[in-house]
Each structure stands twice: as structure tokens, then as C-alpha cells.
Design an enzyme around this catalytic site. Structure first.
Site, PDB file in Angstrom:
ATOM      1  N   GLU A  59       0.581  -1.068  -0.145  1.00 25.30           N
ATOM      2  CA  GLU A  59      -0.696   0.135   0.492  1.00 25.30           C
ATOM      3  C   GLU A  59       1.186   1.099   0.262  1.00 25.30           C
ATOM      4  OE1 GLU A  59       0.342  -2.471   1.650  1.00 25.30           O
ATOM      5  OE2 GLU A  59      -1.757  -2.859   2.806  1.00 25.30           O
ATOM      6  N   LEU A 211      21.763 -33.701   2.286  1.00 31.52           N
ATOM      7  CA  LEU A 211      20.881 -32.950   2.960  1.00 31.52           C
ATOM      8  C   LEU A 211      20.226 -31.567   1.961  1.00 31.52           C
ATOM      9  CD1 LEU A 211      20.195 -32.665   6.666  1.00 31.52           C
ATOM     10  CD2 LEU A 211      19.525 -34.390   5.186  1.00 31.52           C
TER      11      LEU A 211
HETATM   12  C1  AOF Z   1       0.331  -4.737   4.866  1.00 32.81           C
HETATM   13  N1  AOF Z   1       1.195  -5.093   3.329  1.00 32.81           N
HETATM   14  O1  AOF Z   1       2.672  -5.020   1.367  1.00 32.81           O
HETATM   15  C2  AOF Z   1       2.320  -7.202   3.547  1.00 32.81           C
HETATM   16  C3  AOF Z   1       1.711  -6.924   5.090  1.00 32.81           C
HETATM   17  O2  AOF Z   1       7.745  -5.978   9.809  1.00 32.81           O
HETATM   18  P1  AOF Z   1       6.704  -5.266   8.860  1.00 32.81           P
HETATM   19  O3  AOF Z   1       6.308  -4.320   9.137  1.00 32.81           O
HETATM   20  O4  AOF Z   1       7.117  -4.989   7.159  1.00 32.81           O
HETATM   21  O5  AOF Z   1       5.337  -6.387   9.650  1.00 32.81           O
HETATM   22  C4  AOF Z   1       5.297  -7.702   8.432  1.00 32.81           C
HETATM   23  C5  AOF Z   1       3.731  -7.706   8.764  1.00 32.81           C
HETATM   24  O6  AOF Z   1       2.802  -6.704   7.944  1.00 32.81           O
HETATM   25  C6  AOF Z   1       3.660  -8.895   8.231  1.00 32.81           C
HETATM   26  O7  AOF Z   1       3.961 -10.407   9.068  1.00 32.81           O
HETATM   27  C7  AOF Z   1       2.115  -9.779   7.518  1.00 32.81           C
HETATM   28  O8  AOF Z   1       1.310  -9.234   8.811  1.00 32.81           O
HETATM   29  C8  AOF Z   1       2.097  -7.632   6.875  1.00 32.81           C
HETATM   30  N2  AOF Z   1       2.469  -7.672   5.788  1.00 32.81           N
HETATM   31  N3  AOF Z   1       0.647  -5.868   5.176  1.00 32.81           N
HETATM   32  O9  AOF Z   1      -0.522  -4.298   4.381  1.00 32.81           O
HETATM   33  C9  AOF Z   1       2.058  -5.156   2.816  1.00 32.81           C
HETATM   34  N4  AOF Z   1       3.810  -7.922   3.658  1.00 32.81           N
HETATM   35 ZN    ZN Z   2       1.486  -2.919   5.834  1.00 32.92          ZN
END
Ligand code: AOF
Ligand code: ZN
Length: 356
Positions: A59, A211
């Protein structure tokens, strides 16, 4: 636009968002996510996708391509529910609200304990939210990440190759070539699809497995699973696994659920266990097995060397029960894929790989 036209534009945008998501890395702790920003008339304003942990979420990536203020009233179409937490980056819910986005359409809810809640936060700020668009496809696309996020551990497959009487080795310990070339090729292909491959130290010391995932002539396949060694005995400096393309992860095996949690925290979403009867029975008794792959050779060995060690089962009513999910003929052998019956094989018991 009519409501119908809006729906069509959003469905098309979701399909595009899924394509964008696929540009991201397929492994790691974060999911692959895509986002398309639509103007109120259905025009595409911007596209974005997530490139892996530590980089902007889909986003925010899409919003960053627009001049300030131009996402006002826009619709964000995103494959995963916008996050609501500050992890390595900030909350997407707040970024969307700050940009003045009027509507958010997402496919699948974020199961993350810390990251979830974006939909509710958006709604509380007056943003219209719709979920479930293209949900089945996105669910399938993110299956391994969603499994790991929902269960806090990787998907666990236990594999063995055995004779018709369930034996995996002869009296002298020889165990190679129980099954034929087609079955072996199938194992290597599946190994290369797993994020990690696990053995117990017992098997490591006895068999010195490499492995790796290989072709019939021994060449390394492109994708290699990370080797994981469970148990407390030290890995010899000259063990074949030390020459694996990935450095091995060593886990003590005393608390398998917490070991698996550690693997999940390192971005491992699937674990292929090939590591001997003690390890197999420890995972089975702990209710931590999601799938069995049993390669059956039309042969008999007899004797005590069974595919699975003691499960602590004293009476037939306590048998771990599975469903046959698939049966395949591979050359002279059979592959039986079995999945636990709900509430059967998933019965949790405490167990360790001690002595393994
Ligand atoms: C979203 N949009 O493009 C993604 C999301 O450590 P951070 O800040 O990168 O947060 C990771 C978490 O955010 C990940 O485990 C998942 O729950 C969410 N990922 N969320 O709105 C995104 N990649
Ligand atoms: Zn996010």
C-alpha cells in the site's frame, strides 16, 4: 460508474494486485502482497508491491508513486488486509487514512497477532471496507505464509521410504535404495520445494546425509532447503551437512513446538522431515505433523527397524488416524500421502527427541 462497473473494475484491479504480489520474494518472514489504487472513476492511479521484510508494504509502495493529496477519495485494492502495526515499517491502515483513501478492498484477512486489525481501524476512521474479493485465489497463493502465520510454525511433512512391512533398514543397517529411481526423484523434487529439511542427530551420525535436493546424476537442483538438525549431540565438523549450500540450523529438540516457532520466525514456512524413526515419532506424538509421505516398495525386510519409533500408544483406540489424501504409482513403488484426521493425529502429547 454503476455499482456493477465498480465491482468489475475492483475485481480486475485485484487480479492485477495478485500479479504484482507475485513480483515479490516467495520466501521470508513477510507475505507477498500487491496493491492497486483506483480513482473514483475506476482508472488505475498507481500500483505497488512488497519486496520483502524491511521494505515498504504494498500500500505504501503504491501511495509513494503519487503526488501528495492525489489519493484522496481513491480505492485501495490490496491482496491482504492492510496491517495495523508498527513492525519493521509503519501501519498501512494509518498511511491509507492519512492519504485520504475512501475505500479499501482486500482479499484475505491478516492472521498476524500484532499486525491484524487494519480493517477495523480503517472502518473506525470512516473508510469503507470490503473483504473477500478473489479470496480463494489469494488464499491459495499465500497458502504457506498463511499456514505459518495462523499456526505459528511451518507446515510439517514427514517422509519415509519403507517396505510393505514398514521397515526402513535391514538388520545390518543398510537402508539405501529401498525404493526405485522414480520415487527417489520425487523425493528430491519435493525436498527442493520445501523451505527446510530436518533430521535428528541420530540419523545425522548414522547416515551422514547431505540434505540437498539433487537430480538423478547428483547435480544440485536450483532451490535448496535449509538443513535443520534436531537433537543435543554435536554435529561433527566433517559432517556432509556442513558443506550444504545453506548453513545448518541446530535446534535442541527438547521442545519441538518452540523449535518450530523459531523456524517460523526465520521465515521457514515448510519443513520436510526425513530424519529417522525417533524424530518422526517425536513430531507425531506431539501432534505436529501435517502430512505423511510414505514411499512403499514391494519388498519385505522383517525385523525391528521400523519407519516410526514408539508413539506411546498403549491401546488401539489411541491410534493416530489419517486419511489417504493421494496414492500415486512411481515406477515399481507407491507413494501414499496421508493427512491427519482432525482431532486424531493432532492429539498433542509432550515428547522430546531425547536420545535421538
Ligand atoms: C500489508 N502490506 O505489503 C505486507 C504486510 O515487519 P513489517 O513492518 O514488514 O510487518 C510485517 C507484517 O505485516 C507481516 O507479518 C504481515 O502480517 C504484514 N504484511 N501487510 O499491509 C504488505 N507485506
Ligand atoms: Zn502494512
Amino acid at each position: 460508474m454503476t455499482a456493477n462497473e465498480v465491482g468489475t473494475a475492483e475485481a480486475r484491479a485485484m487480479r492485477r494486485a495478485l500479479e504484482l504480489a507475485a513480483l515479490g520474494p516467495a520466501t521470508g518472514v513477510n507475505p507477498r502482497v500487491g496493491c492497486v489504487l483506483l480513482a473514483p472513476d475506476g482508472r488505475v492511479l498507481a500500483e505497488g508491491w512488497h519486496r520483502g521484510a524491511g521494505t515498504p508494504h504494498a500500500e505504501v509502495d503504491a501511495l509513494s508513486k503519487l503526488p501528495a493529496g492525489s489519493a484522496r477519495g481513491a480505492t485501495a485494492v490490496v491482496t491482504l488486509e492492510p496491517c495495523n502495526h508498527t513492525g519493521r515499517t509503519g501501519p498501512c491502515s494509518e498511511a491509507l487514512i492519512a492519504a485520504g483513501v475512501g475505500r479499501v478492498v482486500y482479499a484475505v484477512a491478516d492472521p498476524g497477532r500484532r499486525s491484524s486489525g487494519g480493517a477495523a481501524r480503517l472502518a473506525s476512521a470512516g473508510v469503507e471496507v470490503e473483504s473477500g474479493v478473489l479470496a480463494d485465489e489469494v488464499e491459495a497463493f499465500l497458502a504457506d505464509w498463511l499456514f505459518t502465520a495462523r499456526h505459528g510454525r511451518p507446515f510439517v511433512t514427514v517422509k519415509w521410504a519403507a517396505t510393505l512391512d514398514g521397515r526402513t533398514a535391514a538388520a545390518d543397517g543398510t537402508s539405501q535404495w529401498i525404493t526405485g529411481p522414480a520415487a527417489r526423484a520425487d523425493v528430491h523434487r519435493r525436498r527442493s520445494q520445501a523451505d527446510a529439511i530436518g533430521v535428528g542427530t541420530g540419523t545425522l551420525l548414522a547416515d551422514d546425509p547431505s540434505l540437498t535436493a539433487r537430480t538423478a546424476d547428483g547435480a544440485l537442483l536450483e532451490a535448496q532447503p535449509v538443513p535443520v538438525v534436531f537433537g543435543r549431540r554435536p554435529v561433527p565438523a566433517e559432517a556432509a551437512v556442513t558443506r550444504h549450500p545453506h548453513p545448518p540450523i541446530l535446534l535442541d529438540g527438547a521442545d519441538l513446538a518452540s523449535d518450530l516457532g523459531q523456524l517460523a520466525g526465520r521465515g521457514i514456512r515448510s519443513l520436510f522431515l526425513e530424519g529417522g524413526p525417533t524424530l518422526a515419532s517425536a513430531f507425531l506424538a506431539a501432534g505436529l505433523v501435517d502430512e505423511l509421505l510414505v514411499y512403499l516398495a514391494p519388498a519385505l525386510l522383517g525385523g525391528p527397524r521400523l519407519a516410526v519409533g514408539d508413539l506411546g500408544i498403549g491401546t488401539i483406540a489411541d491410534a493416530l488416524r489419517f486419511d489417504f489424501a493421494a496414492v500415486e504409482r512411481l515406477g515399481d513403488d507407491l507413494l501414499v500421502v496421508a493427512t491427519p484426521v482432525q482431532g486424531g493425529a493432532s492429539r498433542a502429547r509432550t515428547s522430546t527427541t531425547e536420545g535421538n
